[in-house]
Design an enzyme around this catalytic site. Sequence first.
Site, short mmCIF file in Angstrom:
data_model
loop_
_atom_site.label_atom_id
_atom_site.label_comp_id
_atom_site.label_asym_id
_atom_site.label_seq_id
_atom_site.Cartn_x
_atom_site.Cartn_y
_atom_site.Cartn_z
N ARG A 61 -26.13 1.57 48.43
CA ARG A 61 -24.91 0.77 48.51
C ARG A 61 -25.24 -0.71 48.30
O ARG A 61 -26.36 -1.15 48.54
CB ARG A 61 -24.25 0.94 49.88
CG ARG A 61 -23.63 2.28 50.14
CD ARG A 61 -22.90 2.31 51.48
NE ARG A 61 -23.76 1.83 52.56
CZ ARG A 61 -23.72 0.62 53.08
NH1 ARG A 61 -22.85 -0.28 52.62
NH2 ARG A 61 -24.54 0.26 54.06
N LYS A 204 -18.68 6.18 51.66
CA LYS A 204 -18.54 5.11 52.64
C LYS A 204 -17.25 4.31 52.44
O LYS A 204 -16.75 3.69 53.38
CB LYS A 204 -19.75 4.18 52.58
CG LYS A 204 -21.03 4.83 53.07
CD LYS A 204 -20.90 5.42 54.47
CE LYS A 204 -22.22 5.98 54.98
NZ LYS A 204 -22.08 6.63 56.31
N HIS A 225 -19.67 6.83 63.79
CA HIS A 225 -20.78 7.09 62.88
C HIS A 225 -21.83 7.85 63.68
O HIS A 225 -22.74 7.26 64.27
CB HIS A 225 -21.33 5.77 62.35
CG HIS A 225 -22.34 5.95 61.26
ND1 HIS A 225 -23.28 5.00 60.95
CD2 HIS A 225 -22.55 6.97 60.38
CE1 HIS A 225 -24.03 5.42 59.95
NE2 HIS A 225 -23.61 6.62 59.59
N SER A 243 -30.61 4.56 60.90
CA SER A 243 -31.57 5.29 60.08
C SER A 243 -32.95 5.31 60.74
O SER A 243 -33.44 4.29 61.23
CB SER A 243 -31.67 4.63 58.71
OG SER A 243 -32.61 5.27 57.91
N LYS A 247 -31.17 11.01 64.24
CA LYS A 247 -29.80 11.50 64.39
C LYS A 247 -29.62 12.90 63.77
O LYS A 247 -29.09 13.81 64.40
CB LYS A 247 -28.83 10.50 63.77
CG LYS A 247 -27.36 10.90 63.82
CD LYS A 247 -26.47 9.68 63.53
CE LYS A 247 -26.70 9.08 62.17
NZ LYS A 247 -26.02 9.80 61.09
N THR A 248 -30.05 13.04 62.53
CA THR A 248 -29.90 14.33 61.84
C THR A 248 -30.84 15.38 62.42
O THR A 248 -30.44 16.52 62.69
CB THR A 248 -30.17 14.17 60.33
OG1 THR A 248 -29.22 13.24 59.80
CG2 THR A 248 -30.03 15.49 59.61
N ASP A 262 -22.78 13.19 60.25
CA ASP A 262 -22.70 11.75 59.99
C ASP A 262 -21.42 11.06 60.48
O ASP A 262 -21.51 9.98 61.06
CB ASP A 262 -22.85 11.51 58.50
CG ASP A 262 -23.20 10.07 58.17
OD1 ASP A 262 -23.97 9.45 58.93
OD2 ASP A 262 -22.72 9.56 57.15
N ARG A 327 -31.70 11.14 47.86
CA ARG A 327 -30.64 11.77 48.66
C ARG A 327 -30.29 13.15 48.11
O ARG A 327 -30.53 13.46 46.94
CB ARG A 327 -29.38 10.91 48.63
CG ARG A 327 -29.50 9.57 49.33
CD ARG A 327 -29.09 9.67 50.76
NE ARG A 327 -29.13 8.39 51.45
CZ ARG A 327 -28.66 8.23 52.69
NH1 ARG A 327 -28.09 9.23 53.32
NH2 ARG A 327 -28.75 7.05 53.28
#
Length: 537
Positions: A61, A204, A225, A243, A247-248, A262, A327
């Site tokens: 981004r 996003k 988020h 990041s 989290k994942t 997410d 990704r």
Amino acid sequence: MQEFGLKPSTANLEEVGLKNLKSVYWNLSPEELVEHSISKGMGHLADNGALVIYTGKFTGRSPEDRFIVKDSTTTSKVNWGKVNLPFESRKFDSLWRKACSYLKKKEVYIRDLSANASANPEYRLDLRVITEYPWSNQFANNMFLRPKREDLGGFDPKWTVLCAPGFEAVPERDGTRQGNFAIINVKKRRVLIGGTGYTGEIKKGIFSVINFVLPTRTKNALPMHCSANLGKDGDIALFFGLSGTGKTTLSADPNRMLIGDDEHAWGDKEVFNFEGGCYAKTIDLTPEKEPDIFKAIRHGAILENVKFIDGTREVDYADRSITENTRVSYPIYHIDNALNPSRADGDPKNIFFLTCDAYGILPPISRLTPEQAMYYFISGYTARVAGTEVGVKEPKSTFSACFGAPFLPLHPARYADLLGKKLHKSKANVWLVNTGWSGGPYGVGSRMKLSYTRAMITAALNGELDKVSFEKHATFGMEIPVSCPGVPSELLNPRNTWKSASEYDAKAKSLAKEFVSNFEKYADQVKPEVMAVSPKV
């Protein structure tokens, strides 16, 4: 103009300014879109069946090129500043017309989708995503909620996303910073993306829209988020984190159902996913480290900016030659234990704020009061090592409000107030979990073992930490358990793991000052009871 695919009966492209197109492909299947991408020379098939594409100049981004149209709808509501850059309404209209003109005599791909997997139709956001590239369209199909074919005939979108990577703005004339841009127009319910092929701008952009719409129009829904999962007894857990905090990884639990990885919202006695898919990082991916993600990369998935091992179609996940931000996008049903629809009834029982504290100061797990939760939610802290520069060894603090500052159109205090109300009503437990260093900072101490972190989270989920005693952290004030099943007790209080307690105390005070300094910009809109739980300096 030729049209193919399943076109809704009420669809009229001229209403959004699109005319004289060469061909329009409506709601093609992923298989058809893969064929289009390959036939146009825009992608290759990997040996696992995934489509490999390259997003061009932009592999991430561009926050400095994201704008929100400033008008009567947004002027007094948006938190204007470095994150939310204003854009003139008339210049948006002009740029939209130019983008539509650019697409004349070209093929376009159109996808009708929804966001927000809520049982409450008030929360649903119906979208029409119009793209120049077939793989952008496939990405949207992976990431958002896919209506049944029988529901597409009368589909009536409320928002339109137009993505034209080949169209660039002229900054001095169009009002952008450079040729690429992503602009949200809340009043006209449009998102315009140009000059960049990075698919995350689509995802996003809609996330930012939802972060504006839910708190301002539905009042009682908190956009978040975070990842979320569901236990066998129906207990919901949320995992917030920037990041690299886990989290994942930590929300992927074989004993719990995945709601999403997410973006979610906490509504009235429900937690629901915004999306219908996942967009995961793949750098250094292995089946051992991330088995669920690795298995999800198959036909229908899109791999971005990866390279093949020479002479093969096998992906080299360690290759960084294009970007570190490699990704994969895939529909959520590629995950074996994912909920479908991706929602759960009830309020969260446990909420985890994840941080990778490379200073080794914060406890590996601690319990927060609702007011402390609001404070640490607004702070959105982590600290990591800047490993991309030779010789850089010192950790660097990062604060991202509500663990997602780049996507928050409103003031962070608005989201924190909503969180506080829901915490007081639901009595949910909030835990701060440090997945970073213990026994000293990076270079002295060691990274907390993943097995210990999993054991602490399991103990919290199972209610085992409700049965133990707690002690307060002298500087930060959170409550630290004195014991936890499966974890050596001496690791739980970080002060006890340092060789020098005085060095720990000094560094804790230094980090506390960083928290206080960062929080100063929110002080004018944050409640006194939240300011009162600030770390002691």
